[in-house]
Motif scaffolding. Structure first.
Motif, PDB file in Angstrom:
ATOM      1  N   SER A 261       4.717  -9.531   6.175  1.00 24.69           N
ATOM      2  CA  SER A 261       4.041  -9.232   4.772  1.00 24.69           C
ATOM      3  C   SER A 261       2.520  -8.929   5.227  1.00 24.69           C
ATOM      4  N   TYR A 262       1.969  -8.406   4.482  1.00 23.21           N
ATOM      5  CA  TYR A 262       0.270  -8.328   4.262  1.00 23.21           C
ATOM      6  C   TYR A 262      -0.463  -7.675   5.580  1.00 23.21           C
ATOM      7  N   THR A 263       0.440  -7.219   6.393  1.00 19.07           N
ATOM      8  CA  THR A 263      -0.245  -6.449   7.468  1.00 19.07           C
ATOM      9  C   THR A 263       0.624  -5.212   8.057  1.00 19.07           C
ATOM     10  N   VAL A 264       0.056  -4.580   8.930  1.00 21.37           N
ATOM     11  CA  VAL A 264       0.942  -3.349   9.395  1.00 21.37           C
ATOM     12  C   VAL A 264       1.057  -3.377  10.975  1.00 21.37           C
ATOM     13  N   MET A 265       2.285  -3.166  11.237  1.00 20.72           N
ATOM     14  CA  MET A 265       2.575  -3.313  12.771  1.00 20.72           C
ATOM     15  C   MET A 265       3.111  -1.939  13.474  1.00 20.72           C
ATOM     16  N   SER A 266       2.071  -0.959  13.632  1.00 21.96           N
ATOM     17  CA  SER A 266       2.359   0.074  14.489  1.00 21.96           C
ATOM     18  C   SER A 266       1.178   0.334  15.239  1.00 21.96           C
ATOM     19  N   LYS A 267       1.259   0.696  16.284  1.00 24.83           N
ATOM     20  CA  LYS A 267      -0.146   0.873  17.178  1.00 24.83           C
ATOM     21  C   LYS A 267      -0.861   1.674  16.860  1.00 24.83           C
ATOM     22  N   ARG A 268      -0.155   2.848  16.026  1.00 25.69           N
ATOM     23  CA  ARG A 268      -0.972   4.110  15.853  1.00 25.69           C
ATOM     24  C   ARG A 268      -1.852   3.478  14.624  1.00 25.69           C
ATOM     25  N   LYS A 269      -1.420   2.838  13.536  1.00 28.91           N
ATOM     26  CA  LYS A 269      -2.164   2.292  12.422  1.00 28.91           C
ATOM     27  C   LYS A 269      -3.261   1.194  12.931  1.00 28.91           C
ATOM     28  N   LEU A 270      -2.765   0.394  13.842  1.00 28.32           N
ATOM     29  CA  LEU A 270      -3.926  -0.555  14.156  1.00 28.32           C
ATOM     30  C   LEU A 270      -4.960   0.168  14.985  1.00 28.32           C
ATOM     31  N   LYS A 271      -4.680   1.375  15.682  1.00 27.42           N
ATOM     32  CA  LYS A 271      -5.561   1.907  16.416  1.00 27.42           C
ATOM     33  C   LYS A 271      -6.650   2.717  15.502  1.00 27.42           C
ATOM     34  N   GLN A 272      -6.040   2.962  14.342  1.00 24.40           N
ATOM     35  CA  GLN A 272      -6.966   3.662  13.186  1.00 24.40           C
ATOM     36  C   GLN A 272      -7.977   2.381  12.748  1.00 24.40           C
ATOM     37  N   GLU A 316      16.631  -3.937   8.424  1.00 25.50           N
ATOM     38  CA  GLU A 316      15.277  -4.230   8.351  1.00 25.50           C
ATOM     39  C   GLU A 316      14.974  -5.090   7.188  1.00 25.50           C
ATOM     40  N   ASN A 317      14.109  -5.804   7.278  1.00 26.26           N
ATOM     41  CA  ASN A 317      13.445  -6.606   6.066  1.00 26.26           C
ATOM     42  C   ASN A 317      12.109  -6.960   6.746  1.00 26.26           C
ATOM     43  N   ILE A 318      11.337  -7.498   5.262  1.00 29.31           N
ATOM     44  CA  ILE A 318      10.103  -7.938   5.818  1.00 29.31           C
ATOM     45  C   ILE A 318       9.796  -9.611   5.889  1.00 29.31           C
ATOM     46  N   ILE A 319       9.393  -9.945   6.829  1.00 28.00           N
ATOM     47  CA  ILE A 319       9.317 -11.475   6.832  1.00 28.00           C
ATOM     48  C   ILE A 319       7.847 -11.946   6.053  1.00 28.00           C
ATOM     49  N   ASP A 320       7.897 -12.980   5.331  1.00 30.76           N
ATOM     50  CA  ASP A 320       6.715 -13.582   4.833  1.00 30.76           C
ATOM     51  C   ASP A 320       5.724 -14.078   6.024  1.00 30.76           C
ATOM     52  N   PHE A 321       4.489 -13.698   5.859  1.00 30.33           N
ATOM     53  CA  PHE A 321       3.482 -13.970   6.730  1.00 30.33           C
ATOM     54  C   PHE A 321       3.423 -15.553   6.689  1.00 30.33           C
ATOM     55  N   SER A 322       3.457 -16.083   5.520  1.00 27.69           N
ATOM     56  CA  SER A 322       3.590 -17.511   5.535  1.00 27.69           C
ATOM     57  C   SER A 322       4.544 -18.410   6.286  1.00 27.69           C
ATOM     58  N   GLU A 476       1.719  -6.644  -0.132  1.00 29.70           N
ATOM     59  CA  GLU A 476       2.601  -6.936   0.792  1.00 29.70           C
ATOM     60  C   GLU A 476       3.189  -6.116   1.852  1.00 29.70           C
ATOM     61  N   ASN A 477       3.335  -4.794   1.407  1.00 29.23           N
ATOM     62  CA  ASN A 477       3.574  -4.025   2.486  1.00 29.23           C
ATOM     63  C   ASN A 477       2.585  -2.502   2.323  1.00 29.23           C
ATOM     64  N   PRO A 478       1.557  -2.898   2.995  1.00 32.96           N
ATOM     65  CA  PRO A 478       0.656  -1.683   2.617  1.00 32.96           C
ATOM     66  C   PRO A 478       0.917  -0.301   3.488  1.00 32.96           C
ATOM     67  N   GLY A 479       2.066  -0.505   4.519  1.00 32.90           N
ATOM     68  CA  GLY A 479       2.488   0.910   4.701  1.00 32.90           C
ATOM     69  C   GLY A 479       3.557   1.677   3.825  1.00 32.90           C
ATOM     70  N   SER A 480       3.865   0.988   2.959  1.00 35.64           N
ATOM     71  CA  SER A 480       4.933   1.601   1.883  1.00 35.64           C
ATOM     72  C   SER A 480       4.213   2.099   0.636  1.00 35.64           C
ATOM     73  N   GLU A 481       2.899   1.659   0.695  1.00 38.08           N
ATOM     74  CA  GLU A 481       2.009   1.961  -0.795  1.00 38.08           C
ATOM     75  C   GLU A 481       1.911   3.321  -0.755  1.00 38.08           C
ATOM     76  N   GLU A 482       1.540   3.935  -1.893  1.00 41.36           N
ATOM     77  CA  GLU A 482       1.206   5.363  -2.300  1.00 41.36           C
ATOM     78  C   GLU A 482      -0.326   5.354  -1.274  1.00 41.36           C
ATOM     79  N   GLY A 483      -0.465   6.655  -0.936  1.00 46.79           N
ATOM     80  CA  GLY A 483      -1.597   7.016  -0.466  1.00 46.79           C
ATOM     81  C   GLY A 483      -1.892   6.205   1.003  1.00 46.79           C
ATOM     82  N   ASP A 484      -3.002   6.234   1.298  1.00 46.95           N
ATOM     83  CA  ASP A 484      -3.229   5.670   2.786  1.00 46.95           C
ATOM     84  C   ASP A 484      -3.284   4.170   2.954  1.00 46.95           C
ATOM     85  N   PHE A 485      -2.761   3.739   4.007  1.00 45.10           N
ATOM     86  CA  PHE A 485      -2.559   2.218   4.093  1.00 45.10           C
ATOM     87  C   PHE A 485      -3.984   1.433   3.885  1.00 45.10           C
ATOM     88  N   LYS A 486      -4.923   2.126   4.369  1.00 47.98           N
ATOM     89  CA  LYS A 486      -6.327   1.619   4.479  1.00 47.98           C
ATOM     90  C   LYS A 486      -7.002   1.223   3.242  1.00 47.98           C
TER      91      LYS A 486
END
Ligand code: ATP
Ligand code: MG
Length: 552
Positions: A261-272, A316-322, A476-486
């Protein structure tokens, strides 16, 4: 979570394989593409693959999946090796899929000779058009009926560089009506006139992922080839190549990607994030990369414990960063050296303490006596946290206020008498009386106080910049929100303060972890110098965030 954990599904498969005598030892691999830095998802895969061969007889290879010449770089190769070592794992062989290019080429020729591959002239668009849909069969292209001899000739000429990029491909000849779209004559080689980080200009044709990956597994006699769920439909093709080539039968198993949660984990997005300068680099302490987390002060043990606790899943599920922070606090609580630093300083002057005098006090280094003590200088003028003084005390306030007494950690009990204010009404200093008989460890003063606070001696303290990091994303899940994750980047993810630190912290090294008493866990930043000392906040002492979110 209980300590006695049941086996995960891969351990079950392996135990059955070993019990049945299918294998006497196992071989796994971690196969990163060297086109970016490793992140927590990779850490999961590393802990899984290496964890299995630590538990069962066998070993794990590190294989760079470097079949795509354009995106890859030796900088990434080096960082990947550093990260795996830092996590505490050892690979058996360091291998490169590109070392198998000759063998893969031979395999392709074998398929052609068996009438199981052909050279295609159609463009990518034409191929897509003929492919059909999941409910409609595809159509054969004109090239599908080429003779073996013609295919051999064309493939050799592809290799020799006679054709331009995109003008020809090699395809497996399987079934254009197959229910699995990936089995409708998939591409196995493409032309790419590009320089490769290891093979240079030797090749201008490169194998596609599906062809290269399984064949590399087979060449290395990998018994259990573990990948993520999106490769389930690829398994059929993986098996087809192995069967038709009659090579070592590696088997593919799939598990769910790790999401946090609260992060993105794809190299492509991290690269951006890196390229558009939302962060300071791949190892920015807010990044979920292994190098970023190392710089932030995460310990290898905390990441391994986290991977172990969470385990692996088939969905698939999302694990809490906490949860990751929980594992980190648990580890740091046992290992971090205790020190004192004041992050938001307020001057404290001891009226009845001799000018120019310094006392060398002893303070505990760790959670128990085994860690010993260190010397902390004490003098007439100190820094305390601004938040440890209240002009008008609240109910149950056990810290400084006019007339209130407080113990300074490892030092004396002090009573606050008066305070100074500037024109704006801001408190600039407090004046206290100390009780000489109340020295920590030999207190005969008989004074009872409820509060103990940290402090540093103003004459002896050093200045340091402290980077207070928070989560990089607001949702929590920036990658799945509407629009750009950034759009969901947390604008307050870095807050810089100028702090006073006790002198012992001048000896800090990059591998040390500290607890600044009452303030959290901190580590030295790699850009820290003698002239400009920089610390990073690794994590707070308590999880303030979850509560905030619930409140807000
Ligand atoms: P990304 O999507 O971030 O580029 P990737 O899968 O393309 O990741 P690779 O370098 O190809 O990155 O991956 C190396 C190994 O790490 C693969 O076996 C892959 O399955 C695994 N891996 C990558 N991301 C995750 C994740 N989020 N969870 C679990 N395993 C992962
Ligand atoms: Mg990849």
């Amino acid at each position: 979570m209980s300590e006695e954990k049941s086996l995960n599904f891969l351990e079950e498969i392996i135990e059955t394989d070993l019990a049945d005598g299918k294998y006497t030892s196992i071989v796994t691999r971690f196969p990163p593409e060297p086109n970016g830095y490793l992140h927590m998802g990779h850490a999961t895969s590393i802990c899984l693959n290496f964890g299995l061969t630590n538990k069962y007889p066998g070993y794990t290879n590190l294989r760079f999946d470097d079949t795509n010449p354009v995106a890859e770089d030796t900088e990434f190769v080096e960082s990947i090796k550093e990260d795996i070592k830092w996590l505490g794992f050892e690979w058996k062989h360091e291998l490169y899929a590109s070392d198998y290019f000759d063998t893969m080429y031979e395999y392709a020729v074998t398929l052609i000779n068996k009438g199981l591959a052909y050279v295609e002239d159609a463009t990518a668009e034409e191929i897509a058009k003929l492919k059909g849909t999941p409910t409609e069969p595809g159509k054969d292209s004109a090239a599908r009926s080429r003779s073996v001899a013609e295919n051999l000739d064309l493939f050799t000429r592809m290799k020799n560089g006679e054709f331009a990029d995109g003008t020809k491909t090699l395809r497996a000849k399987i079934d254009m009506a197959h229910t699995n779209m990936l089995m409708r004559d998939p591409l196995i080689y493409r032309i790419k006139h590009a320089h490769h980080h290891r093979t240079g200009d030797k090749w201008c044709i490169y194998p596609m992922y599906d062809f290269a990956h399984g064949q590399s597994d087979s060449i290395e006699n990998i018994t259990h080839s573990i990948c993520t769920l999106e490769f389930i439909p690829h398994r059929e093709l993986y098996d087809w190549f192995i069967e038709k080539l009659e090579i070592y039968p590696s088997h593919q198993y799939e598990f769910a990607r790790r999401n946090l949660s609260y992060t993105v984990m794809s190299k492509r997005k991290l690269k951006q994030l890196v390229e558009e300068k939302h962060v300071a680099g791949w190892d920015d302490p807010r990044m979920p990369t292994i190098s970023g987390m190392r710089r932030r002060g995460f310990t290898p043990q905390s990441i391994r414990t986290f991977c172990d606790k969470v385990g692996i899943a088939k969905r698939e599920n999302i694990i809490d960063f906490s949860l990751l922070e929980f594992c980190l606090r648990e580890d740091l609580n046992n290992t971090a050296l205790r020190t004192m630093a004041v992050l938001d300083p307020l001057k404290l002057i001891i009226t009845n303490y001799e000018d120019g005098k310094t006392e060398e006090l002893q303070s505990e280094n760790g959670p128990d006596e085994a860690y010993g003590t260190r010397t902390v200088p004490f003098s007439k003028e100190l820094w305390i946290e601004r938040e440890d003084f209240m002009e008008v005390p609240a109910k149950k306030w056990f810290r400084f206020a006019p007339g209130a007494s407080v113990r300074l950690k490892s030092a004396y009990i002090l009573r606050c008498d008066t305070f100074d204010k500037d024109e704006s009404g801001k408190v600039t200093a407090i004046h206290c009386t100390y009780f000489p008989e109340s020295k920590s460890g030999s207190d005969t003063s008989g004074i009872a106080v409820k509060g103990t606070i940290h402090w540093v001696s103003a004459t002896h303290a050093a200045m340091a910049q402290v980077n207070m990091y928070d989560r990089l994303f607001k949702v929590e899940n920036p990658g799945s929100e509407e629009g750009d994750f950034k759009d969901y980047i947390n604008p307050d993810s870095l807050h810089i303060v100028q702090a006073f630190i006790e002198p012992s912290l001048l000896k800090a090294t990059l591998s040390d972890h500290f607890q600044f008493l009452r303030k959290g866990y901190f580590c030295l930043d790699k850009e820290s110098t003698a002239e400009k000392i920089i610390f990073n906040r690794t994590v707070t002492l308590k999880d303030a965030w979850v509560k905030e979110v619930k409140k807000g």
